[in-house]
Enzyme design. Structure first.
Site, PDB file in Angstrom:
ATOM      1  N   ASP B 114      -7.682   2.233   0.850  1.00 43.03           N
ATOM      2  CA  ASP B 114      -6.924   1.076   0.580  1.00 43.03           C
ATOM      3  C   ASP B 114      -6.557   1.098  -0.973  1.00 43.03           C
ATOM      4  O   ASP B 114      -7.485   0.980  -1.802  1.00 43.03           O
ATOM      5  CB  ASP B 114      -7.456  -0.080   0.912  1.00 43.03           C
ATOM      6  CG  ASP B 114      -6.550  -1.275   0.933  1.00 43.03           C
ATOM      7  OD1 ASP B 114      -5.316  -1.020   1.059  1.00 43.03           O
ATOM      8  OD2 ASP B 114      -6.685  -2.370   0.979  1.00 43.03           O
ATOM      9  N   HIS B 121       0.587  -8.102  -7.692  1.00 40.69           N
ATOM     10  CA  HIS B 121      -0.329  -8.392  -7.087  1.00 40.69           C
ATOM     11  C   HIS B 121      -1.512  -8.248  -7.922  1.00 40.69           C
ATOM     12  O   HIS B 121      -2.534  -9.105  -8.239  1.00 40.69           O
ATOM     13  CB  HIS B 121      -0.530  -7.570  -5.538  1.00 40.69           C
ATOM     14  CG  HIS B 121      -1.899  -7.789  -5.169  1.00 40.69           C
ATOM     15  ND1 HIS B 121      -2.178  -9.077  -4.409  1.00 40.69           N
ATOM     16  CD2 HIS B 121      -2.789  -6.871  -4.868  1.00 40.69           C
ATOM     17  CE1 HIS B 121      -3.350  -9.089  -3.946  1.00 40.69           C
ATOM     18  NE2 HIS B 121      -3.982  -7.837  -4.211  1.00 40.69           N
ATOM     19  N   ARG B 130     -10.287 -13.594 -12.672  1.00 36.64           N
ATOM     20  CA  ARG B 130     -10.949 -13.309 -14.016  1.00 36.64           C
ATOM     21  C   ARG B 130      -9.966 -14.078 -14.943  1.00 36.64           C
ATOM     22  O   ARG B 130      -9.614 -13.394 -15.905  1.00 36.64           O
ATOM     23  CB  ARG B 130     -10.940 -11.855 -14.355  1.00 36.64           C
ATOM     24  CG  ARG B 130     -11.795 -11.101 -13.436  1.00 36.64           C
ATOM     25  CD  ARG B 130     -11.749  -9.428 -13.838  1.00 36.64           C
ATOM     26  NE  ARG B 130     -10.665  -9.014 -13.275  1.00 36.64           N
ATOM     27  CZ  ARG B 130     -10.178  -8.632 -12.330  1.00 36.64           C
ATOM     28  NH1 ARG B 130     -11.139  -8.812 -11.329  1.00 36.64           N
ATOM     29  NH2 ARG B 130      -8.988  -8.209 -11.805  1.00 36.64           N
ATOM     30  N   GLU B 185      -3.099  -9.338   3.643  1.00 34.80           N
ATOM     31  CA  GLU B 185      -2.172  -8.723   2.579  1.00 34.80           C
ATOM     32  C   GLU B 185      -1.077  -7.849   3.159  1.00 34.80           C
ATOM     33  O   GLU B 185      -1.551  -7.184   4.175  1.00 34.80           O
ATOM     34  CB  GLU B 185      -3.406  -7.851   1.931  1.00 34.80           C
ATOM     35  CG  GLU B 185      -4.459  -8.588   0.981  1.00 34.80           C
ATOM     36  CD  GLU B 185      -5.166  -7.760   0.024  1.00 34.80           C
ATOM     37  OE1 GLU B 185      -5.583  -8.446  -0.763  1.00 34.80           O
ATOM     38  OE2 GLU B 185      -5.275  -6.694   0.336  1.00 34.80           O
ATOM     39  N   GLU B 187       0.962  -4.705   3.214  1.00 34.93           N
ATOM     40  CA  GLU B 187       1.023  -3.549   2.765  1.00 34.93           C
ATOM     41  C   GLU B 187       1.818  -2.658   3.641  1.00 34.93           C
ATOM     42  O   GLU B 187       2.149  -2.843   4.762  1.00 34.93           O
ATOM     43  CB  GLU B 187      -0.430  -2.774   2.586  1.00 34.93           C
ATOM     44  CG  GLU B 187      -1.487  -3.853   1.834  1.00 34.93           C
ATOM     45  CD  GLU B 187      -2.785  -3.153   1.541  1.00 34.93           C
ATOM     46  OE1 GLU B 187      -2.695  -1.778   1.677  1.00 34.93           O
ATOM     47  OE2 GLU B 187      -3.790  -3.953   1.347  1.00 34.93           O
ATOM     48  N   ASP B 219      -3.755  -5.985   5.738  1.00 32.85           N
ATOM     49  CA  ASP B 219      -5.160  -5.835   5.325  1.00 32.85           C
ATOM     50  C   ASP B 219      -5.927  -7.058   5.307  1.00 32.85           C
ATOM     51  O   ASP B 219      -6.260  -7.823   4.147  1.00 32.85           O
ATOM     52  CB  ASP B 219      -5.365  -5.224   3.995  1.00 32.85           C
ATOM     53  CG  ASP B 219      -6.437  -4.892   3.308  1.00 32.85           C
ATOM     54  OD1 ASP B 219      -7.619  -5.085   4.119  1.00 32.85           O
ATOM     55  OD2 ASP B 219      -6.595  -4.904   1.879  1.00 32.85           O
ATOM     56  N   ARG B 223     -11.438 -14.059   1.668  1.00 34.05           N
ATOM     57  CA  ARG B 223     -11.545 -14.012   0.254  1.00 34.05           C
ATOM     58  C   ARG B 223     -12.808 -14.635  -0.294  1.00 34.05           C
ATOM     59  O   ARG B 223     -13.444 -14.292  -1.361  1.00 34.05           O
ATOM     60  CB  ARG B 223     -10.543 -15.048  -0.167  1.00 34.05           C
ATOM     61  CG  ARG B 223      -8.988 -14.594  -0.223  1.00 34.05           C
ATOM     62  CD  ARG B 223      -8.807 -13.217  -0.607  1.00 34.05           C
ATOM     63  NE  ARG B 223      -7.408 -12.849  -0.485  1.00 34.05           N
ATOM     64  CZ  ARG B 223      -6.987 -11.719  -0.584  1.00 34.05           C
ATOM     65  NH1 ARG B 223      -7.909 -10.598  -1.150  1.00 34.05           N
ATOM     66  NH2 ARG B 223      -5.461 -11.287  -0.270  1.00 34.05           N
ATOM     67  N   GLN B 226     -15.396 -11.766   0.277  1.00 33.61           N
ATOM     68  CA  GLN B 226     -15.205 -10.613  -0.703  1.00 33.61           C
ATOM     69  C   GLN B 226     -15.559 -11.219  -2.085  1.00 33.61           C
ATOM     70  O   GLN B 226     -16.174 -10.299  -2.872  1.00 33.61           O
ATOM     71  CB  GLN B 226     -13.743 -10.567  -0.616  1.00 33.61           C
ATOM     72  CG  GLN B 226     -13.193  -9.221  -1.602  1.00 33.61           C
ATOM     73  CD  GLN B 226     -11.694  -9.484  -1.486  1.00 33.61           C
ATOM     74  OE1 GLN B 226     -10.893  -9.822  -0.748  1.00 33.61           O
ATOM     75  NE2 GLN B 226     -11.148  -8.247  -2.565  1.00 33.61           N
ATOM     76  N   LYS B 239     -13.511  -7.194   4.339  1.00 38.09           N
ATOM     77  CA  LYS B 239     -12.293  -6.542   4.678  1.00 38.09           C
ATOM     78  C   LYS B 239     -12.570  -5.843   6.028  1.00 38.09           C
ATOM     79  O   LYS B 239     -11.581  -5.574   6.716  1.00 38.09           O
ATOM     80  CB  LYS B 239     -11.880  -5.442   3.692  1.00 38.09           C
ATOM     81  CG  LYS B 239     -11.596  -5.819   2.313  1.00 38.09           C
ATOM     82  CD  LYS B 239     -10.232  -6.467   2.064  1.00 38.09           C
ATOM     83  CE  LYS B 239     -10.097  -6.495   0.602  1.00 38.09           C
ATOM     84  NZ  LYS B 239      -8.591  -6.780   0.556  1.00 38.09           N
ATOM     85  N   THR B 243      -8.366  -4.373  10.154  1.00 39.44           N
ATOM     86  CA  THR B 243      -6.911  -4.072   9.533  1.00 39.44           C
ATOM     87  C   THR B 243      -5.859  -3.695  10.511  1.00 39.44           C
ATOM     88  O   THR B 243      -6.224  -2.886  11.335  1.00 39.44           O
ATOM     89  CB  THR B 243      -7.267  -2.707   8.713  1.00 39.44           C
ATOM     90  OG1 THR B 243      -8.160  -2.926   7.789  1.00 39.44           O
ATOM     91  CG2 THR B 243      -5.962  -2.452   7.849  1.00 39.44           C
ATOM     92  N   THR B 343      -1.649  -4.297  -1.821  1.00 36.68           N
ATOM     93  CA  THR B 343      -0.866  -5.443  -1.330  1.00 36.68           C
ATOM     94  C   THR B 343       0.557  -5.409  -2.218  1.00 36.68           C
ATOM     95  O   THR B 343       0.760  -5.248  -3.543  1.00 36.68           O
ATOM     96  CB  THR B 343      -1.389  -6.692  -1.820  1.00 36.68           C
ATOM     97  OG1 THR B 343      -2.690  -6.968  -1.290  1.00 36.68           O
ATOM     98  CG2 THR B 343      -0.703  -8.202  -1.511  1.00 36.68           C
ATOM     99  N   GLU B 358      -1.854 -15.611  -3.385  1.00 38.67           N
ATOM    100  CA  GLU B 358      -0.717 -15.586  -4.412  1.00 38.67           C
ATOM    101  C   GLU B 358       0.294 -16.994  -4.010  1.00 38.67           C
ATOM    102  O   GLU B 358       0.541 -17.413  -4.906  1.00 38.67           O
ATOM    103  CB  GLU B 358      -0.219 -14.280  -4.597  1.00 38.67           C
ATOM    104  CG  GLU B 358      -1.106 -13.050  -4.878  1.00 38.67           C
ATOM    105  CD  GLU B 358      -0.579 -11.945  -4.706  1.00 38.67           C
ATOM    106  OE1 GLU B 358      -0.666 -11.325  -3.613  1.00 38.67           O
ATOM    107  OE2 GLU B 358       0.220 -11.297  -5.564  1.00 38.67           O
TER     108      GLU B 358
END
Lengths: 421, 421
Positions: B114, B121, B130, B185, B187, B219, B223, B226, B239, B243, B343, B358
């Site tokens: 992945d 993204h 962060r 996600e 993708e 995906d 959260r 993760q 994850k 999928t 993503t 997002e």
């Protein structure tokens, strides 16, 4: 496998897959001393009646046998033991000298999960890579942290390992170079026999029912590549070029007399209920890392032991906990899935490190090999041997030694050029 | 697949695997409009002469066809196009209504990689996770950062997705809970057709020869799980529970008229030579994320579009660069390997985000669904649809539209209990 049959007796009987001279395709084989039983030949000739379709033994991997389930593996192993222990010797096409076999990768690996369950290793990595901060992340004592590795590049012992190219940090930028900090990781892997369906986690106390057996595993690591690429998604190309495993899979049944309660018996804080067990079993393996340079090989100098690790003193998290954790979210596993324990290091990194990064403390304290060569990381031509065994009782006890299959790999130079377009 | 044949004409002809009524095992099929060609029936009846052993089409996956190589895939597709375009209609056992098929996962995924190649993204994730630091890590513009996901839990469109349990941080400790921040996600995945051997990287300009085709990929991401588990080795259980991919694989040949030069044409700084190309192709896909709650479904309200993304404006790194990077260290790939793009998000997270994280900016700005329900993350009973297509020329041009297969998944509640022992 060394020249001695010690550790390869009736107490062991590990499974592998081999090309056998005169046979058209790969065969499932069981090792005993200096020989192996060709299970397809044995079953076809009626010398061994395993109750399993003989075609399962004429296969390029153990996967079909694994899918037959635990009762079948046990029956096969005990039936072979009976035949080997019988008065009449097995026919020549059934019992083949090991030296005539060409060993293949024993399993078709579905998914490969690599753990991080060695407490001394994880602590050392934290100190080396994140100096000044707490070495273990907050999650580390709460769960057996792990990530997915590349299943398609798992190779069998003996396969050469080519030094990988990779991008490494260089000031504000990066450059593509052959990895300079090529390292090993001493691990024990386990092979899933019976998988679990999607949505049905494996409980920690039933994990042993799902595990077929154990291999040694060398998680080759390019430290410079890994360091640059790993934020924020973890290791990728620094690991994916090769992972070596034993040709022989030693069954959990063979290890049963050697299971002890390891560090998992004293976990603080107590982990979540799905990771708690009253029988935190771990095989009491004595592990060794050996290194032989090209010059040593040329002069007939045998590989030198550079590290000795007692597995049960290295691993904070057990195999059963690892499998329970990896499936607690509902993820499925399949026969042939491979789990690496994470690097097994003892308390003293210099003499018990499971990686050169630890033994040489980030490359700053090179080791000296017989003949005077020094090593911080691996050089081209170096051969690494991982070895492991459960020892027999010392005083004429009832337990035979049980050896794991050696993992041998020689570093070959990086490709002379990488593709540009 | 929606009710309209637009995007499913002779210009597309995607491949899939299905259970076909009256046939003993799964069949390789090619979609055309509201029907599919059963390739085994077609080849066996001599209606279509593909030059490939018909047994390749009576298989549980496309993998055997993929292993035949690019010339074979192309011959099969063009031969089917000829037969569909011919004056005589195909027999009823060859041309089967789509509604009669039960679609299966199209490929047996060897390894699943992945990516993280969407610049908006990756920037959004950096800002959200962060805050206060540079959103993109130093490596991000130097290489298509990626990690290995779980191949064994790749499921086909339509498969329900069970909310996973997982440990989440709780003050100094952690607790095991059903994931509360369940996300998607958006993708695009590509399927490897022709693999590369160990030690032989794929060059960026030859990557298209190795790529069979393209799917949409969801995906699914927990959260909260993760976030707690990912240091230092990256995502794992957040994850690995599922999928989802399209049932239909659209070939690179079908997308050829729609390839444009994407952001990879303007990469600054210029990447390392092995990632440079004069033809940074990317399919010009218009992607949509749709959401339908249980209440909406009950009241007959169709799924609502919550995000629209132009793929070529989302992806900084191309598929070809991703494959070149993943093999530059010598790693091999195999037919059926799956790569996710990472993503795909457009510049505006609110209307073009490829994840709810997002769109709702970390869950702080919920969206409103038709009927008034609000969503920060997914609720049980929610159905997510990913949709994508390359549009026909607007003014009577020569290009037919080409659609990807929808990816549909409905969230089902977490298991009522997790195993404790």
């Amino acid at each position: 496998m060394p020249g001695t049959p010690s550790g390869w007796g009736l107490a062991n009987l590990p499974f592998g897959v081999a090309s056998v001279p005169g046979q058209p395709g790969p065969r499932v084989v069981v090792a005993h001393g200096q020989h192996a039983v060709d299970l397809h030949a044995a079953a076809s000739a009626g010398v061994v009646d395993t109750g399993v379709d003989p075609q399962v033994f004429a296969a390029p991997s153990l996967n079909r046998l694994l899918a037959e389930g635990r009762d079948s593996w046990r029956t096969v192993r005990s039936t072979v033991a009976d035949a080997l222990g019988a008065r009449e010797p097995l026919p020549g096409d059934v019992l083949v000298p090991l030296e005539q076999l060409s060993m293949l990768r024993p399993v078709a690996v579905g998914d490969y999960v690599d753990g991080y369950g060695g407490i001394h290793h994880a602590t050392n990595m934290g100190r080396l890579l994140r100096p000044g901060s707490e070495p273990l992340a907050p999650n580390w004592r709460r769960m057996p942290v792990a990530y997915h590795g590349r299943a398609g590049t798992v190779v069998v012992s003996g396969h050469p390992v080519r030094r990988p190219w990779g991008q490494v940090g260089d000031g504000d930028g990066a450059r593509l170079v052959p990895a300079a900090r090529l390292d090993i990781e001493l691990e024990v892997g386990f092979v899933v026999g019976t998988g679990n369906p999607l949505g049905c986690p494996v409980s920690v106390d039933r994990a042993a029912d799902h595990i077929f057996g154990v291999v040694l595993l060398n998680d080759w690591s390019a430290r410079d590549v890994q360091a640059y690429e790993s934020q924020p998604l973890g290791p990728f190309l620094g690991k994916s070029f090769a992972t070596s495993i034993s040709a022989w899979v030693v069954t959990v049944d063979a290890l049963a007399p050697y299971l002890v309660h390891g560090l998992a018996a004293h976990q603080q804080p107590a982990p979540a209920p799905y990771l708690r067990t009253e029988d935190p079993w771990v095989p009491d393996l004595r592990l060794e890392v050996l290194l032989q340079s090209r010059a040593m090989a040329a002069s007939g100098t045998p590989p030198a032991v550079i590290s000795r690790v007692r597995y049960a003193e290295a691993m904070y998290w057990s195999m059963a906990q690892q499998l329970a954790h990896a499936t607690v979210n509902g993820a499925s596993t399949r026969p042939g899935d491979l789990f690496g324990s994470g690097t097994a290091s003892g308390p003293d990194p210099r003499t018990q490190g499971g990686s050169l990064l630890e033994v040489t403390w980030g490359g700053e304290q090179p080791i000296e090999l017989p003949g005077g060569e020094r090593r911080s990381f691996l050089e081209d031509g170096d051969t690494v041997v991982l070895r492991g065994r459960c020892e027999a009782d010392g005083r004429g006890g009832r337990r035979e030694a049980v050896a794991l299959g050696d993992v041998v790999g020689t570093v070959v130079p990086a490709s002379p050029g990488t593709p540009t377009r």
